[in-house]
Enzyme design. Sequence first.
Site, mmCIF file in Angstrom:
data_model
loop_
_atom_site.group_PDB
_atom_site.id
_atom_site.type_symbol
_atom_site.label_atom_id
_atom_site.label_comp_id
_atom_site.label_asym_id
_atom_site.label_seq_id
_atom_site.Cartn_x
_atom_site.Cartn_y
_atom_site.Cartn_z
ATOM 1 N N LYS A 177 0.816 -1.218 0.000
ATOM 2 C CA LYS A 177 0.000 0.000 0.000
ATOM 3 C C LYS A 177 0.846 1.264 0.000
ATOM 4 C CE LYS A 177 -4.153 -1.993 2.089
ATOM 5 N NZ LYS A 177 -3.715 -3.387 2.042
ATOM 6 N N GLU A 261 -3.012 6.880 7.343
ATOM 7 C CA GLU A 261 -3.484 7.948 6.474
ATOM 8 C C GLU A 261 -4.743 8.577 7.059
ATOM 9 O OE1 GLU A 261 -3.896 5.860 2.820
ATOM 10 O OE2 GLU A 261 -5.862 5.037 3.312
ATOM 11 N N ASN A 296 -14.857 -2.934 8.383
ATOM 12 C CA ASN A 296 -14.117 -2.715 7.134
ATOM 13 C C ASN A 296 -14.207 -3.894 6.165
ATOM 14 O OD1 ASN A 296 -13.025 -0.101 7.951
ATOM 15 N ND2 ASN A 296 -11.770 -1.280 9.387
ATOM 16 N N GLU A 336 -9.624 0.420 -5.825
ATOM 17 C CA GLU A 336 -10.636 0.855 -4.869
ATOM 18 C C GLU A 336 -10.479 2.347 -4.563
ATOM 19 O OE1 GLU A 336 -10.688 -1.642 -1.445
ATOM 20 O OE2 GLU A 336 -11.212 -3.422 -2.590
ATOM 21 N N GLU A 349 -6.647 1.583 -2.598
ATOM 22 C CA GLU A 349 -5.688 0.501 -2.808
ATOM 23 C C GLU A 349 -6.044 -0.219 -4.096
ATOM 24 O OE1 GLU A 349 -6.075 -2.089 0.530
ATOM 25 O OE2 GLU A 349 -7.978 -2.927 -0.119
ATOM 26 N N ASN A 351 -6.237 -4.191 -5.545
ATOM 27 C CA ASN A 351 -6.149 -5.625 -5.266
ATOM 28 C C ASN A 351 -5.764 -6.343 -6.547
ATOM 29 O OD1 ASN A 351 -6.925 -5.546 -2.501
ATOM 30 N ND2 ASN A 351 -9.026 -5.177 -3.144
ATOM 31 N N PHE A 409 -22.945 -6.748 14.584
ATOM 32 C CA PHE A 409 -23.301 -6.909 13.176
ATOM 33 C C PHE A 409 -22.714 -8.172 12.554
ATOM 34 C CE2 PHE A 409 -23.250 -2.241 13.879
ATOM 35 C CZ PHE A 409 -24.623 -2.040 13.801
#
Length: 757
Positions: A177, A261, A296, A336, A349, A351, A409
């Site tokens: 990254k 970040e 996430n 993304e 990022e 993938n 969740f």
Amino acid sequence: MAGLWVGEAALVTAGRRGRRWPQPLLRSAALWTLKHVPHYSRQHLVVSRSLCSVGYDSNEKTFDKILVANRGEIACRVIKTCKKMGIKTVAIHSDVDASSVHVKMADEAVCVGPAPTSKSYLNMDAIMEAIKKTGAQAVHPGYGFLSENKEFAKCLAAADVIFIGPDTHAIQAMGDKIESKLLAKNAKVNTIPGFDGVVKDADEAVRIAREIGYPVMIKASAGGGGKGMRIAWDDEETRDGFRFSSQEAASSFGDDRLLIEKFIDNPRHIEVQVLGDKHGNALWLNERECSIQRRNQKVVEEAPSLFLDSETRRAMGEQAVALAKAVNYSSAGTVEFLVDSKKNFYFLEMNTRLQVEHPVTECITGLDLVQEMIRVAKGYPLRHKQADIPINGWAVECRVYAEDPYKSFGLPSIGRLSQYQEPLHLPGVRVDSGIQPGSDISIYYDPMISKLITYGSDRREALKRMEDALDNYVIRGVTHNIALLREVIINSRFVKGDINTKFLSDVYPDGFKGHQLTENERNQLLAIASSLFVASQLRAHHFQEDENSRVPIVKPQVANWELSVKLHDEVYTVVASISGPTFSVEVDESKLNVTGAWNLASPLLSVNVDGTQRMIQCLSREAGGNMSIQFLGTVGANAEELGHNIRSHIFSPVNTSVADPQYKVHILTKLAAELNKFMLEKAAEDTSSILRSPMPGMVVAVSVKPGDLVAEGQEICVIEAMKMQNSMTAGKTGKVKSVHCKAGDTVGEGDLLVELE
């Protein structure tokens, strides 16, 4: 159109239903899934879904044999394409996966080690030996595991075996990254403000976070999938985030490097599918909306995005292609972006692999992405130009997990699938899965059961089909998240497209509690439950009849059934009568007519309540009057399960919000209910001084010992489940009486961990 797959159920004539399928579905709904074949012996198992190929050139030679270095649904997905292309396949598996569906689908299978991923699916030496043993010419890594591991790609290249993915340079550049962000800047791609180096320790993390300004995102430099990622709002959370993220990153990817970040609050998560070849060509295959997330990790995805206009879509696509070309990218990949409310977008990022949610792109473009990856790996140029890429219709994907949605969740659940039935009899439904009845969901691997995809000519149709598909999905033996998925897709904000990555916490600030019944829905449920009760009683009377019985049985003649029904601690008097297949039910001064086939042996019951069609599942009926019903997606859950609706990865033995049990109906005849008042009830456990595990997993660390004084909020222990680390904290100040676990222990849901005095 090349790469178009249409399932047998989606042929022009839909078999016994005698209906024609919509032409848009035939044009662009790739890989529509059929029922599992009834027998799973290697001799009889062909492809578990019969597929019809359109546009595949049989004269275009690729590989004779491909090894699939993965498991579960993605391994099955790759094998299906290989079979369509006439390519033999090799499956690898751990010892506990020996009877898995992907093993039975493949032409050959090789065991590469015991259950832990580090000893099997991440065991490069064992996989290389399997390649040598079987003579596989190429390897498809799927997603996760070794799919973005440059060392694995190098090993394959050294053995003259093709890696079906990008070259090692692209994997290195985009998989890291930190390096990918620098490359993105040089390629004129919009990037998020942040620190462009490796964070060395927690103290440096705090310093950098202060310079950037809170909130910040701490995330693993390698890998993805939400693992090794934490949001920090202050110094303390930064220190904790650094510790947990580095540990998760090391466990999941073998690389504990982190970056920090700026965290963009309330963004959308929108990604662009790219496809490149070895001849300098690259395309963007439209976008996917992936904003519905928890911890996430994506939960619901769709294509296209309702938010983007054509200008923004083109700008994002062109930047994604520019980045791909900057590293000579040659395979399928995903760029993304985070998108703010003003449609400003920032690179997140890339993938360098097939994405979990790739089916929605296949549905709206008609392309088979696995086939394109195989073609590109062999050296063929892309067959399409950018102008050829369409947006046909709308597709939605729900990730069906073995998780308890009432706990943050979704915390993992384990168990064996005692009953499993996919909703493949419905139009426009695709299911990507790698399981069958009897399959085990274990602590060793991701708890995903399947990816449920629906396709329609527009978003409204796709969402309605998803609602019906979720109602018709039968999963027994493990806790699942269908209730949450259904509530998301019918939520008014979601339907309008008013979403962001904080959607779940915004809509359910006190945690998810299942579907909240309106008065009309409550009366429908009471009427359906009463009808089920009477139907079961009548069936019992039918079995009692025996002409040859020595003792004659007097068949009761009941015109009206007077019932006492308890729901949400409220008791309702219900009167039911029957005429043919229809029950007339009086409840709460309302009269409802309930009609159905009343096949009590069927896992699915379709009933009509005063003209409204409902699909329900009766999960259990007990002689004592308890009845558990899945209605409008929500499944009966007890109060203890619903008591963990608290912040992600923070658990406490006390002060949890306990919701009323959902749809746990207690139903008796009027006489039985009067007698039941004299029955003693079991006293509830006092949980104020104990800490139980809210999920199955492995104890990573224990921070206390008997005699220690602990403060409210202090960490007691850490449990890892499906590679996610969860901090268990004290809910009150007290003295530790006993500790019932140690680091390395495997614990089950509800196991006692620590007691306080």
